[in-house]
Design an enzyme around this catalytic site. Structure first.
Site, mmCIF file in Angstrom:
data_model
loop_
_atom_site.group_PDB
_atom_site.id
_atom_site.type_symbol
_atom_site.label_atom_id
_atom_site.label_comp_id
_atom_site.label_asym_id
_atom_site.label_seq_id
_atom_site.Cartn_x
_atom_site.Cartn_y
_atom_site.Cartn_z
ATOM 1 N N HIS A 17 -10.107 0.352 0.036
ATOM 2 C CA HIS A 17 -9.781 -0.301 -1.243
ATOM 3 C C HIS A 17 -11.051 -0.892 -1.875
ATOM 4 O O HIS A 17 -11.275 -0.749 -3.077
ATOM 5 C CB HIS A 17 -8.788 -1.460 -1.033
ATOM 6 C CG HIS A 17 -7.421 -1.071 -0.565
ATOM 7 N ND1 HIS A 17 -6.820 -1.655 0.521
ATOM 8 C CD2 HIS A 17 -6.519 -0.188 -1.052
ATOM 9 C CE1 HIS A 17 -5.613 -1.146 0.694
ATOM 10 N NE2 HIS A 17 -5.400 -0.249 -0.256
ATOM 11 N N LYS A 41 10.843 -5.814 -0.527
ATOM 12 C CA LYS A 41 10.072 -5.369 0.632
ATOM 13 C C LYS A 41 9.135 -6.485 1.077
ATOM 14 O O LYS A 41 8.299 -6.940 0.299
ATOM 15 C CB LYS A 41 9.254 -4.144 0.211
ATOM 16 C CG LYS A 41 8.729 -3.313 1.356
ATOM 17 C CD LYS A 41 8.077 -2.052 0.810
ATOM 18 C CE LYS A 41 6.869 -1.672 1.648
ATOM 19 N NZ LYS A 41 6.030 -0.667 1.030
ATOM 20 N N ARG A 90 -7.383 10.110 -1.141
ATOM 21 C CA ARG A 90 -8.000 10.282 0.176
ATOM 22 C C ARG A 90 -8.034 11.739 0.602
ATOM 23 O O ARG A 90 -9.022 12.213 1.145
ATOM 24 C CB ARG A 90 -7.220 9.470 1.225
ATOM 25 C CG ARG A 90 -7.405 7.982 1.058
ATOM 26 C CD ARG A 90 -6.452 7.202 1.905
ATOM 27 N NE ARG A 90 -5.085 7.405 1.478
ATOM 28 C CZ ARG A 90 -4.058 6.665 1.835
ATOM 29 N NH1 ARG A 90 -4.237 5.685 2.679
ATOM 30 N NH2 ARG A 90 -2.854 6.903 1.384
ATOM 31 N N SER A 127 -3.529 0.844 5.018
ATOM 32 C CA SER A 127 -3.160 -0.489 5.521
ATOM 33 C C SER A 127 -2.156 -0.369 6.664
ATOM 34 O O SER A 127 -2.218 -1.114 7.645
ATOM 35 C CB SER A 127 -2.565 -1.343 4.389
ATOM 36 O OG SER A 127 -3.503 -1.534 3.371
#
Ligand code: PNS
Length: 163
Positions: A17, A41, A90, A127
């Site tokens: 990030h 969430k 990515r 993460s």
């Protein structure tokens, strides 16, 4: 003046990030780092903690603002006058969903999404994976910013059993 938004959950921020936000801060005049608040969430870290860890990790950049947003990302972009969303890609695994969101966001408000090719040093990072590795005792030094390490280990280390 070009303002952009780097959105995410940042639970927690990783070096992947940071790399994308650093590069966005060189491309744009102003970068809004938007931490999504999802009432349905719960994450590992409270949103305030995520912001605090982002602030410590991005201390060296002077054209960024870190804040929360809820609801549609395009509404947040409009509220901040941001003409583009900047995201890291990515690998091909990211592409289908990211393209779908980029096209929907453009359809909604004509905001564009600019994809930055992730530094190969961090292309395997997420993460979720970081949390899994730490939960099982793995070492993630060099993969998350230094200020994240201790809180991450503390949050994922089970308490000592009582004697
Ligand atoms: O770090 P993440 O969890 O991959 O970030 C996902 C995020 C926050 C970028 C995405 O879930 C999002 O844009 N949420 C805001 C709600 C929204 O606008 N949904 C429609 C997307 S087309």
């Amino acid at each position: 003046m070009l303002s952009v938004v780097c959105p995410g959950s940042f639970d927690p921020v990783t070096n992947g990030h940071v790399d994308i936000i650093e590069r966005a801060s060189k491309l744009a005049d102003q970068v809004f780092v938007g931490v999504m608040v999802n009432p349905n969430k719960s994450g590992l870290f409270e949103v305030d903690t995520r912001i605090d860890l982002l602030a410590q990790s991005l201390d060296h950049l002077d054209n960024i603002t870190i804040e929360t947003f809820s609801g549609l990302l395009v509404d947040y972009c409009q509220a901040r006058g941001a003409r583009a969303i900047v995201k890291g890609l990515r690998a091909v695994g990211d592409f289908d969903y990211e393209l779908q969101m980029a096209q929907m966001n453009h359809r909604l408000t004509e905001v564009d999404t600019l994809f930055v090719a992730t530094n190969p040093l961090y292309s395997f990072l997420s993460s979720s994976l970081i949390k899994e590795v730490v939960a099982f005792g793995g070492d993630v030094e060099g993969l998350v910013p230094a200020p994240v390490l201790a809180p991450l280990v503390a949050a994922l280390t089970p308490p000592e059993p009582l004697p």
